[in-house]
Write a protein that holds these residues in place. Structure first.
Motif, PDB file in Angstrom:
ATOM      1  N   GLN A 242      -5.628  21.813  -7.300  1.00  0.00           N
ATOM      2  CA  GLN A 242      -5.225  21.599  -5.911  1.00  0.00           C
ATOM      3  C   GLN A 242      -4.433  20.291  -5.795  1.00  0.00           C
ATOM      4  OE1 GLN A 242      -5.782  23.740  -3.258  1.00  0.00           O
ATOM      5  NE2 GLN A 242      -6.330  25.080  -4.959  1.00  0.00           N
ATOM      6  N   SER A 243      -3.534  20.260  -4.819  1.00  0.00           N
ATOM      7  CA  SER A 243      -2.764  19.038  -4.585  1.00  0.00           C
ATOM      8  C   SER A 243      -3.663  18.003  -3.914  1.00  0.00           C
ATOM      9  CB  SER A 243      -1.552  19.342  -3.701  1.00  0.00           C
ATOM     10  OG  SER A 243      -1.984  19.812  -2.453  1.00  0.00           O
ATOM     11  N   GLY A 244      -3.303  16.743  -4.076  1.00  0.00           N
ATOM     12  CA  GLY A 244      -4.084  15.665  -3.480  1.00  0.00           C
ATOM     13  C   GLY A 244      -3.242  14.416  -3.314  1.00  0.00           C
ATOM     14  N   ASN A 245      -3.780  13.448  -2.599  1.00  0.00           N
ATOM     15  CA  ASN A 245      -3.097  12.180  -2.377  1.00  0.00           C
ATOM     16  C   ASN A 245      -3.940  11.054  -2.963  1.00  0.00           C
ATOM     17  OD1 ASN A 245      -1.113  13.531  -0.955  1.00  0.00           O
ATOM     18  ND2 ASN A 245      -2.067  13.167   1.029  1.00  0.00           N
ATOM     19  N   PHE A 246      -3.258  10.131  -3.631  1.00  0.00           N
ATOM     20  CA  PHE A 246      -3.938   8.976  -4.213  1.00  0.00           C
ATOM     21  C   PHE A 246      -3.361   7.707  -3.612  1.00  0.00           C
ATOM     22  CE2 PHE A 246      -3.956  12.419  -7.312  1.00  0.00           C
ATOM     23  CZ  PHE A 246      -5.310  12.517  -7.593  1.00  0.00           C
TER      24      PHE A 246
ATOM     25  N   LYS B 138       0.862  -1.188   0.000  1.00  0.00           N
ATOM     26  CA  LYS B 138       0.000   0.000   0.000  1.00  0.00           C
ATOM     27  C   LYS B 138       0.892   1.229   0.000  1.00  0.00           C
ATOM     28  CE  LYS B 138      -3.907   0.117   2.318  1.00  0.00           C
ATOM     29  NZ  LYS B 138      -4.899   0.212   3.404  1.00  0.00           N
ATOM     30  N   TYR B 139       0.639   2.124  -0.926  1.00  0.00           N
ATOM     31  CA  TYR B 139       1.426   3.340  -0.996  1.00  0.00           C
ATOM     32  C   TYR B 139       0.538   4.512  -1.391  1.00  0.00           C
ATOM     33  CZ  TYR B 139       1.629   1.804  -5.902  1.00  0.00           C
ATOM     34  OH  TYR B 139       1.309   1.356  -7.156  1.00  0.00           O
ATOM     35  N   VAL B 140       0.986   5.701  -0.985  1.00  0.00           N
ATOM     36  CA  VAL B 140       0.262   6.938  -1.264  1.00  0.00           C
ATOM     37  C   VAL B 140       1.106   7.782  -2.209  1.00  0.00           C
ATOM     38  CG1 VAL B 140      -0.698   9.046  -0.270  1.00  0.00           C
ATOM     39  CG2 VAL B 140      -0.898   6.893   0.972  1.00  0.00           C
ATOM     40  N   ILE B 141       0.517   8.207  -3.321  1.00  0.00           N
ATOM     41  CA  ILE B 141       1.186   9.089  -4.275  1.00  0.00           C
ATOM     42  C   ILE B 141       0.721  10.515  -3.990  1.00  0.00           C
ATOM     43  CG2 ILE B 141       1.505   9.655  -6.706  1.00  0.00           C
ATOM     44  CD1 ILE B 141       0.858   6.689  -7.282  1.00  0.00           C
ATOM     45  N   LYS B 142       1.686  11.384  -3.711  1.00  0.00           N
ATOM     46  CA  LYS B 142       1.376  12.783  -3.388  1.00  0.00           C
ATOM     47  C   LYS B 142       1.578  13.634  -4.640  1.00  0.00           C
ATOM     48  CE  LYS B 142       3.203  12.045   1.230  1.00  0.00           C
ATOM     49  NZ  LYS B 142       4.284  12.370   2.157  1.00  0.00           N
TER      50      LYS B 142
END
Length: 198
Positions: free
Chosen positions: A143-147, A124-128
């Motif tokens: 806007q910035s976000g996390n996926f 599991k990883y989060v792409i910023k």
């Protein structure tokens, strides 16, 4: 003569019942060990992006005789995500490995084993994403976000190893776990630890 036969039978029955009680007391069914988990690098996602930290193995003896011990067990291995870059946050994960195995009673102290199981492991990883700051920074499109992403690396597990018993209860264990996850992803995990039989 009749009294001697009766006394002999009583003596035999009492000896047999005492020996059965002793075997029952000494017949330890549970094995639990705590170990260091080593994850060797092998040019694939699992080995290159995770450090092995700590693991726990628990087994229950299903069948036991002078030659072999058949066991069912569960292994848990904790992996720490390595730092990739500022835009990817890799989460720490636990590998769950139910298995069945055979321990060979080579001697009183040295007992090799072979386990076969199935490992459940998901990365599991989060792409910023970064703020583009184009046009209107208040526009939600910029806007910035996390996926968050999840990838499954479940696999068959082949696990040979051995235990060195210091006494009837405490043992040292080392083993190797091979995970043929996909054609180009083969993980190699080494473990060193100490365990208790009770």
């Amino acid at each position: 003569m009749k009294n001697i036969i009766i006394l002999s039978l009583l003596l035999l029955l009492s000896t047999k019942s005492n020996s059965q009680e002793k075997v029952k007391r000494d017949d330890n069914k549970f094995l639990i060990s705590l170990h260091y988990t080593g994850n060797s690098r092998n040019d694939n996602f699992v080995s290159d992006n995770y450090n092995g930290i700590l693991g726990l193995n628990a087994h229950y003896v299903l069948f036991n005789n002078e030659l072999i011990s058949v066991q069912g067990g569960l292994g848990l291995d904790y992996f720490q995500g390595r730092v990739i870059d500022n835009q990817v946050d890799l989460k720490n994960r636990v590998m769950v490995n139910p298995n069945f195995g055979i321990e060979f009673n080579a001697s009183k102290t040295f007992k090799p084993f072979f386990n076969l199981g199935y490992s459940f492991f998901s990365a599991k990883y989060v792409i910023k994403t970064t703020n583009l700051n184009l046009f209107d920074p208040m526009d939600p499109a910029f806007q910035s976000g996390n996926f968050e992403e999840t990838e499954s690396f479940n696999s068959l597990s082949i696990n040979p190893g051995f235990r060195l018993y210091f006494n009837d209860k405490i043992y040292f264990q080392t083993d190797y776990k091979y995970l043929p996850i996909e054609s180009n992803i083969n993980s190699h995990i080494l473990a060193l630890g100490i365990g208790l039989k009770f």
